[in-house]
Enzyme design. Structure first.
Site, PDB file in Angstrom:
ATOM      1  N   ILE A 205     -11.325 -10.632  -1.761  1.00 31.69           N
ATOM      2  CA  ILE A 205     -10.881 -11.881  -0.512  1.00 31.69           C
ATOM      3  C   ILE A 205     -12.104 -11.702   0.178  1.00 31.69           C
ATOM      4  O   ILE A 205     -12.670 -10.905   0.699  1.00 31.69           O
ATOM      5  CB  ILE A 205      -9.650 -11.474   0.018  1.00 31.69           C
TER       6      ILE A 205
ATOM      7  N   TYR B 255     -12.733  -6.186  -0.058  1.00 32.51           N
ATOM      8  CA  TYR B 255     -12.625  -7.139   1.263  1.00 32.51           C
ATOM      9  C   TYR B 255     -14.052  -7.445   1.434  1.00 32.51           C
ATOM     10  O   TYR B 255     -15.035  -6.759   1.754  1.00 32.51           O
ATOM     11  CB  TYR B 255     -12.069  -6.521   2.384  1.00 32.51           C
ATOM     12  N   LYS B 256     -14.477  -8.800   1.574  1.00 27.77           N
ATOM     13  CA  LYS B 256     -15.718  -9.318   1.866  1.00 27.77           C
ATOM     14  C   LYS B 256     -15.764  -9.914   3.238  1.00 27.77           C
ATOM     15  O   LYS B 256     -15.158 -10.961   3.639  1.00 27.77           O
ATOM     16  CB  LYS B 256     -16.202 -10.623   1.011  1.00 27.77           C
ATOM     17  N   ALA B 257     -16.466  -9.249   4.181  1.00 26.96           N
ATOM     18  CA  ALA B 257     -16.483  -9.601   5.588  1.00 26.96           C
ATOM     19  C   ALA B 257     -17.626 -10.340   6.371  1.00 26.96           C
ATOM     20  O   ALA B 257     -18.828  -9.819   5.656  1.00 26.96           O
ATOM     21  CB  ALA B 257     -16.211  -8.314   6.317  1.00 26.96           C
TER      22      ALA B 257
END
Length: 333
Positions: A160, A194-196
């Protein structure tokens, strides 16, 4: 169907365990960049060709590549376009534009069948999620949880990508709080990765940026990586180092790697040289941090305080073995 991921996340990682992933899933934003560089319209076939060239040049160095369904997936399936040791990730999101934004709204792309993508070689799917301060959280959370369920059912890794945006009415424009709030809201929704966005977009002093990255680590239950959008290209290596020191496991980045090549006189040559050099340089930081963590875990396990029977001479030998293994992994990377 129960999810079966025999190799966990390793199909997206380097041998050290670090993520050094290339993003080339941009659609209309990429068309805009290419149009600015060429001072003319850009056709769909030109978008596909740029993506194919970028994949061919950079996938041998990347642990995984992220492509879109509309223009990138066809290029990725072209024989020889993607290195065999590079994991394939497909975007599972569909964008709607507004008068102010090219990407104003996102939904799951129901044109895409995850099981078909898996048969074609996909290892993971990615979902962009827009976080706004004046939109209800319920819809975002429901979409993320639906996405994770679909990935599990298809046996695919779920990634995400929450991104902070201004309020719809424009009254709240500060996006920094949204980066942390998005992680607090969606960091523990069952996702595999998780892509931040980089806190402060890397514009604060190192200590402040590092502290904000540490907050992300506290809120995100899965491994997490950073993206490069919004970060000055010359600043990205530094903020990548900071993020990895505070818990990030690498990057899933595009613009910082291939965007300068768009404006080069010879795009193809620039992708093969300049962009390759940038990707190589960026990959060093998460690899170093990953190796340090591995060595640290091994030393913890053989610490004489926890293994009283371990003699000092054997402890020193074990330390040397751990360091030798770390060097070997670094060479493999």
């Amino acid at each position: 169907m129960l999810r079966q991921l025999e190799d966990g996340l390793s199909c997206l990682q380097r041998p050290s365990g670090a993520f050094a992933m290339l993003a080339i899933d941009q659609r209309e934003t990429l068309r805009t960049m290419l149009s600015e560089a060429t001072n003319g319209p850009v056709s769909d076939s030109e978008l596909v060709e740029f993506k194919r060239q970028a994949l061919t040049a950079l996938s041998p160095l990347a642990s995984a590549v992220l492509v879109d369904q509309d223009y990138g997936w066809r290029a990725a399936l072209t024989r020889g376009a993607v290195s065999t040791n590079c994991g394939l990730v497909c975007a599972y999101d569909r964008f709607t534009a507004s008068d102010r934004e090219l990407v104003a709204n996102v939904e799951i792309d129901d044109r895409v069948d995850p099981s078909t993508l898996r048969r074609q070689g996909a290892k993971a799917l990615k979902l962009l999620v827009i976080w706004r301060p004046d939109e209800p959280a319920g819809r975002r959370i429901a979409m993320v949880e639906d996405f994770v369920r679909r990935c599990r059912a298809a046996g695919l890794i779920s990634i995400i990508e929450p991104v902070s945006r201004p309020s719809i009415d424009g009254s709240i424009a500060d996006r920094q709080d949204g980066i942390i709030n998005a992680a607090r809201e969606m960091g523990d929704r069952g996702q595999d990765l998780y892509k931040a966005e980089v806190p402060l977009f890397g514009r604060g002093d190192d200590r402040h940026v590092g502290a904000q990255c540490a907050q992300l680590t506290r809120h995100i239950s899965s491994p997490w990586v950073i993206l490069s959008s919004g970060v000055l290209p010359e600043r990205f290596p530094e903020v990548l180092e900071l993020a990895c020191k505070e818990g990030a496991s690498g990057f899933l980045a595009g613009r910082a790697i291939w965007k300068p090549s768009i404006y080069a006189h010879d795009i193809t040559n620039s992708l093969k040289t300049d962009a390759v050099d940038r990707l190589n340089a960026y990959a060093k930081s998460p690899t170093r941090q990953s190796l340090r963590r591995q060595v640290g875990r091994e030393l913890w396990m053989i610490n004489p305080l926890y293994c009283p029977s371990l003699q000092p001479q054997r402890f020193r030998l074990a330390v040397r073995i751990c360091l030798l293994c770390a060097r070997t992994l670094a060479l493999r990377d």
